[in-house]
Enzyme design. Structure first.
Site, PDB file in Angstrom:
ATOM      1  N   ARG A   1      -8.941  -0.449   4.287  1.00 24.54           N
ATOM      2  CA  ARG A   1      -8.220   0.607   3.565  1.00 24.54           C
ATOM      3  C   ARG A   1      -6.867   0.097   3.096  1.00 24.54           C
ATOM      4  O   ARG A   1      -6.380   0.479   2.037  1.00 24.54           O
ATOM      5  CB  ARG A   1      -7.924   1.782   4.514  1.00 24.54           C
ATOM      6  CG  ARG A   1      -8.932   2.875   4.647  1.00 24.54           C
ATOM      7  CD  ARG A   1      -9.071   3.755   3.462  1.00 24.54           C
ATOM      8  NE  ARG A   1      -8.142   4.869   3.403  1.00 24.54           N
ATOM      9  CZ  ARG A   1      -8.337   6.043   3.954  1.00 24.54           C
ATOM     10  NH1 ARG A   1      -9.412   6.269   4.670  1.00 24.54           N
ATOM     11  NH2 ARG A   1      -7.467   7.021   3.784  1.00 24.54           N
TER      12      ARG A   1
ATOM     13  N   ASP B   1       4.920   0.199  12.008  1.00 24.68           N
ATOM     14  CA  ASP B   1       3.736  -0.554  11.576  1.00 24.68           C
ATOM     15  C   ASP B   1       3.828  -2.047  11.892  1.00 24.68           C
ATOM     16  O   ASP B   1       2.890  -2.792  11.642  1.00 24.68           O
ATOM     17  CB  ASP B   1       3.507  -0.339  10.072  1.00 24.68           C
ATOM     18  CG  ASP B   1       3.310   1.123   9.747  1.00 24.68           C
ATOM     19  OD1 ASP B   1       2.275   1.669  10.121  1.00 24.68           O
ATOM     20  OD2 ASP B   1       4.217   1.732   9.156  1.00 24.68           O
TER      21      ASP B   1
ATOM     22  N   CYS C   1      -4.539  12.499  12.859  1.00 30.62           N
ATOM     23  CA  CYS C   1      -5.295  11.258  12.915  1.00 30.62           C
ATOM     24  C   CYS C   1      -5.059  10.623  14.270  1.00 30.62           C
ATOM     25  O   CYS C   1      -4.401  11.193  15.127  1.00 30.62           O
ATOM     26  CB  CYS C   1      -4.963  10.336  11.749  1.00 30.62           C
ATOM     27  SG  CYS C   1      -3.460   9.435  11.961  1.00 30.62           S
TER      28      CYS C   1
ATOM     29  N   ARG D   1       0.684  14.376  13.104  1.00 34.95           N
ATOM     30  CA  ARG D   1       1.197  14.193  11.753  1.00 34.95           C
ATOM     31  C   ARG D   1       1.235  15.504  10.941  1.00 34.95           C
ATOM     32  O   ARG D   1       0.561  15.641   9.911  1.00 34.95           O
ATOM     33  CB  ARG D   1       0.409  13.113  11.022  1.00 34.95           C
ATOM     34  CG  ARG D   1       0.418  11.796  11.772  1.00 34.95           C
ATOM     35  CD  ARG D   1      -0.268  10.693  11.018  1.00 34.95           C
ATOM     36  NE  ARG D   1       0.546  10.162   9.945  1.00 34.95           N
ATOM     37  CZ  ARG D   1       0.117   9.227   9.102  1.00 34.95           C
ATOM     38  NH1 ARG D   1      -1.084   8.744   9.196  1.00 34.95           N
ATOM     39  NH2 ARG D   1       0.909   8.784   8.141  1.00 34.95           N
TER      40      ARG D   1
ATOM     41  N   LYS E   1       0.828  -1.209   0.000  1.00 34.32           N
ATOM     42  CA  LYS E   1       0.000   0.000   0.000  1.00 34.32           C
ATOM     43  C   LYS E   1       0.863   1.260   0.000  1.00 34.32           C
ATOM     44  O   LYS E   1       0.605   2.195  -0.747  1.00 34.32           O
ATOM     45  CB  LYS E   1      -0.907  -0.005   1.241  1.00 34.32           C
ATOM     46  CG  LYS E   1      -1.467   1.344   1.636  1.00 34.32           C
ATOM     47  CD  LYS E   1      -2.194   1.253   2.960  1.00 34.32           C
ATOM     48  CE  LYS E   1      -2.289   2.495   3.797  1.00 34.32           C
ATOM     49  NZ  LYS E   1      -1.175   3.142   4.355  1.00 34.32           N
ATOM     50  N   ASN E   2       1.900   1.266   0.846  1.00 37.29           N
ATOM     51  CA  ASN E   2       2.668   2.501   1.000  1.00 37.29           C
ATOM     52  C   ASN E   2       3.683   2.720  -0.111  1.00 37.29           C
ATOM     53  O   ASN E   2       4.420   3.694  -0.092  1.00 37.29           O
ATOM     54  CB  ASN E   2       3.332   2.543   2.385  1.00 37.29           C
ATOM     55  CG  ASN E   2       2.282   2.730   3.476  1.00 37.29           C
ATOM     56  OD1 ASN E   2       1.147   3.117   3.190  1.00 37.29           O
ATOM     57  ND2 ASN E   2       2.651   2.441   4.714  1.00 37.29           N
TER      58      ASN E   2
HETATM   59  C1  EPZ Z   1       4.380   6.769   6.181  1.00 33.70           C
HETATM   60  O1  EPZ Z   1       3.709   7.851   6.814  1.00 33.70           O
HETATM   61  C2  EPZ Z   1       3.376   5.657   6.090  1.00 33.70           C
HETATM   62  N1  EPZ Z   1       2.209   6.128   5.340  1.00 33.70           N
HETATM   63  C3  EPZ Z   1       2.970   5.193   7.477  1.00 33.70           C
HETATM   64  O2  EPZ Z   1       2.104   4.091   7.345  1.00 33.70           O
HETATM   65  C4  EPZ Z   1       4.227   4.754   8.247  1.00 33.70           C
HETATM   66  O3  EPZ Z   1       3.860   4.427   9.558  1.00 33.70           O
HETATM   67  C5  EPZ Z   1       5.234   5.898   8.251  1.00 33.70           C
HETATM   68  O4  EPZ Z   1       5.519   6.341   6.903  1.00 33.70           O
HETATM   69  C6  EPZ Z   1       6.539   5.508   8.911  1.00 33.70           C
HETATM   70  O5  EPZ Z   1       7.107   4.396   8.255  1.00 33.70           O
HETATM   71  C7  EPZ Z   1       2.244   6.160   4.016  1.00 33.70           C
HETATM   72  O6  EPZ Z   1       3.221   5.778   3.394  1.00 33.70           O
HETATM   73  C8  EPZ Z   1       1.025   6.627   3.325  1.00 33.70           C
HETATM   74  P1  EPZ Z   1       6.550  10.123   8.301  1.00 33.70           P
HETATM   75  P2  EPZ Z   1       4.312   9.312   6.761  1.00 33.70           P
HETATM   76  O7  EPZ Z   1       6.474  11.408   7.556  1.00 33.70           O
HETATM   77  O8  EPZ Z   1       5.076   9.473   5.506  1.00 33.70           O
HETATM   78  C9  EPZ Z   1       6.732  13.431  11.795  1.00 33.70           C
HETATM   79  C10 EPZ Z   1       0.095   2.866   7.739  1.00 33.70           C
HETATM   80  O9  EPZ Z   1      -0.704   2.440   8.596  1.00 33.70           O
HETATM   81  N2  EPZ Z   1       6.632  14.466  10.745  1.00 33.70           N
HETATM   82  O10 EPZ Z   1       7.767   9.295   8.140  1.00 33.70           O
HETATM   83  O11 EPZ Z   1       3.234  10.262   7.040  1.00 33.70           O
HETATM   84  C11 EPZ Z   1       5.420  12.656  11.953  1.00 33.70           C
HETATM   85  O12 EPZ Z   1       4.489  13.361  12.734  1.00 33.70           O
HETATM   86  C12 EPZ Z   1       0.889   4.069   8.038  1.00 33.70           C
HETATM   87  O13 EPZ Z   1       0.253   2.318   6.634  1.00 33.70           O
HETATM   88  C13 EPZ Z   1       6.678  15.800  11.100  1.00 33.70           C
HETATM   89  O14 EPZ Z   1       6.815  16.161  12.286  1.00 33.70           O
HETATM   90  O15 EPZ Z   1       5.296   9.242   8.008  1.00 33.70           O
HETATM   91  C14 EPZ Z   1       5.887  11.364  12.571  1.00 33.70           C
HETATM   92  O16 EPZ Z   1       6.031  11.532  13.940  1.00 33.70           O
HETATM   93  C15 EPZ Z   1       0.497   4.923   9.152  1.00 33.70           C
HETATM   94  N3  EPZ Z   1       6.565  16.741  10.104  1.00 33.70           N
HETATM   95  C16 EPZ Z   1       7.261  11.160  11.924  1.00 33.70           C
HETATM   96  O17 EPZ Z   1       7.653  12.443  11.427  1.00 33.70           O
HETATM   97  C17 EPZ Z   1       6.427  16.414   8.801  1.00 33.70           C
HETATM   98  O18 EPZ Z   1       6.347  17.322   7.935  1.00 33.70           O
HETATM   99  C18 EPZ Z   1       7.314  10.141  10.815  1.00 33.70           C
HETATM  100  O19 EPZ Z   1       6.338  10.458   9.831  1.00 33.70           O
HETATM  101  C19 EPZ Z   1       6.400  15.046   8.454  1.00 33.70           C
HETATM  102  C20 EPZ Z   1       6.496  14.088   9.448  1.00 33.70           C
END
Ligand code: EPZ
Length: 440
Positions: free
Chosen positions: A419, A311, A121, A126, A26-27
């Site tokens: 989803r 995850d 969420c 996020r 998915k990701n």
């Molecule tokens: C991706 O989310 C995945 N989603 C998530 O999968 C996964 O858990 C995550 O990466 C970590 O591997 C998709 O690919 C659609 P991040 P993403 O930006 O890209 C902080 C699932 O169930 N952050 O690496 O949104 C954020 O709050 C899910 O499939 C900021 O502070 O994750 C978090 O604490 C859920 N500011 C951390 O970084 C920003 O601008 C990591 O988030 C961006 C992120």
């Protein structure tokens, strides 16, 4: 978010045995779909998982003017000759995090765009500050509205920049990649995320004509090119689905072969599975998982790749409720990813949450009052219960809890699970789970 199509009734205490086929990730697939916006040429994505999230992203692309043609039930050809409208409806606000990844491609194609915001969420706030700071550094002018963000760029388009991410964010790295491949000059992303799904996106971009190199110490270098062409690509298998079925096999004392699973993608997970008492075998078709001995506790800290991924945390926690002793889990990626523990405790689990950074080094959430560590005391027999799924990955944890519990659990909130997991009820039934889907 739409409503449930059905509830699940699961009767537990049956070992799961047999084989399931892993779906495309998915990701990864959702990002590959966005990448097709970078060219006027047709792009073909095969091995597309049958999950609700793909339908949502295809709907967004269709709104933007992408022609979508299914070649067979898992292969889709996308062609965006022209961008019909460069903005997405605010109705998509809060739906998912994919529209923010479209900003770069739409700026290249149309010079401006208005994109709905993802919203917070249940697993944390996020924010998208890293995404916006990176695009600003590349010359984008950004105006933030409560539910959307408007972005435009001068006539000569996005320019390269040297960006250091404050944290190796998966989404921000992907956003900057998708923006930099057609930008003027050479972009450097330092402290980039290097998850396998990002590598998959880079492989597709490379096929399309992009120049991207992944260097040591989390540095990604992107030399902008003037034009990209079409490509055909198959996403990597879903390593979260693999770990989910692996944990379910071990927790139920059965044996599941996951066809299409790749050892390299789950190598870190396999170490922890083995430390808990699970085992795996490489088969001619994928990986098989089973319980090798009595389950024992482990300390685990979630992290960015190549660490133990966030995850994979939820299925492991359910498994650890069956291990003899105290396990400590420190969640360092999301500040609020243990909300699902309360319903497990109501089933009989012994999970205590803490705001301290337990069992590892201090993380970004130290002293910030987030319950981001858990102590799991086991073994605890679980009793069936009503379960309301709060988010996708907690959803599989509840499925696992129901599979090992005594009695029949009724699970609602299945829309979250569907989803991101392909036909979870069907796949579980095929390996012997007593799972009934009840239309609502
Ligand atoms: C991706 O989310 C995945 N989603 C998530 O999968 C996964 O858990 C995550 O990466 C970590 O591997 C998709 O690919 C659609 P991040 P993403 O930006 O890209 C902080 C699932 O169930 N952050 O690496 O949104 C954020 O709050 C899910 O499939 C900021 O502070 O994750 C978090 O604490 C859920 N500011 C951390 O970084 C920003 O601008 C990591 O988030 C961006 C992120």
């Amino acid at each position: 978010m739409s409503s449930d199509r059905h509830r699940y009734a699961i009767t537990g205490r049956r070992p799961l045995s047999g084989a399931v086929e892993v779906a495309g990730a998915k990701n990864a697939v959702t990002k590959l779909l966005v990448a097709t916006l970078l060219t006027e040429d047709p792009c073909t994505i095969s091995g597309v998982p049958k999950i609700a999230e793909v339908g949502i992203v295809l709907g967004m692309l269709a709104d933007l003017g992408t022609g979508i043609e299914w070649v067979d039930d898992r292969t889709v050809r996308l062609t965006t000759r022209h961008i019909a409208t460069a903005s997405l409806s605010e109705a998509y606000s809060g739906v998912n995090r994919i529209p923010i990844l479209m900003m770069g491609p739409l700026l290249h194609r149309a010079g401006e765009t208005t994109i709905p915001l993802p919203g917070g969420c249940r697993i944390g706030k996020r924010p998208i500050d890293f995404h916006l700071a990176g695009l600003r550094a590349m010359g984008a002018q950004i105006t933030e509205q409560p539910r959307s963000v408007s972005v435009k760029v001068a006539a000569d388009g996005l320019r390269a920049a040297h960006i250091t991410l404050p944290y190796p964010s998966v989404g921000a790295t992907e956003n900057l990649l998708l923006s930099a491949v057609l930008a003027r000059g050479t972009t450097i992303i330092d402290n980039a995320a290097v998850e396998p799904e990002i590598m998959d996106l880079i492989l597709m971009l490379q096929q399309m004509g992009a120049l991207v190199s992944v260097e040591v110490d989390r540095r990604i270098v992107i030399e902008g090119v003037p034009r990209l062409r079409g490509a055909s690509h198959r996403p990597l298998p879903d390593r979260i689905e693999v770990a989910s079925f692996a944990a379910a096999a071990v927790a139920t004392g059965g044996r599941i072969e996951v066809i299409g699973a790749v050892q390299e993608h789950v190598a870190t997970f396999l170490n922890y599975l083995r430390k808990v008492g699970g085992e795996f075998e490489v088969t001619s078709r994928g990986l098989a998982f089973y319980q090798a001995r009595e389950l024992t506790p482990v300390p685990v800290q979630t992290d960015v790749h190549p660490g133990y991924m966030t995850d994979w945390q939820q299925p492991l926690v359910v498994l650890l409720t069956q291990a003899s002793g105290a396990s400590v889990i420190h969640e360092t990626v999301y500040e609020n990813r243990f909300g699902y523990a309360e319903q497990l405790n109501a089933m009989g689990a012994g999970i205590a949450l803490s705001t301290a950074c337990l069992g590892g080094k201090a993380c970004r959430f130290a002293l910030r009052d987030f319950q981001h560590s858990a102590v799991v005391i086991g073994p605890t027999p679980l009793r069936a219960g009503p379960l309301e799924i709060p988010d996708l990955r907690a959803g599989f944890a509840y499925i696992m809890a129901a599979l090992i519990a005594d009695g029949t659990s009724v699970i609602t909130g299945t829309r979250y699970l569907e989803r991101g997991y392909e036909d979870p009820a069907g796949k579980l039934r095929s390996v012997g789970a007593a799972i009934e889907t009840i239309p609502v």
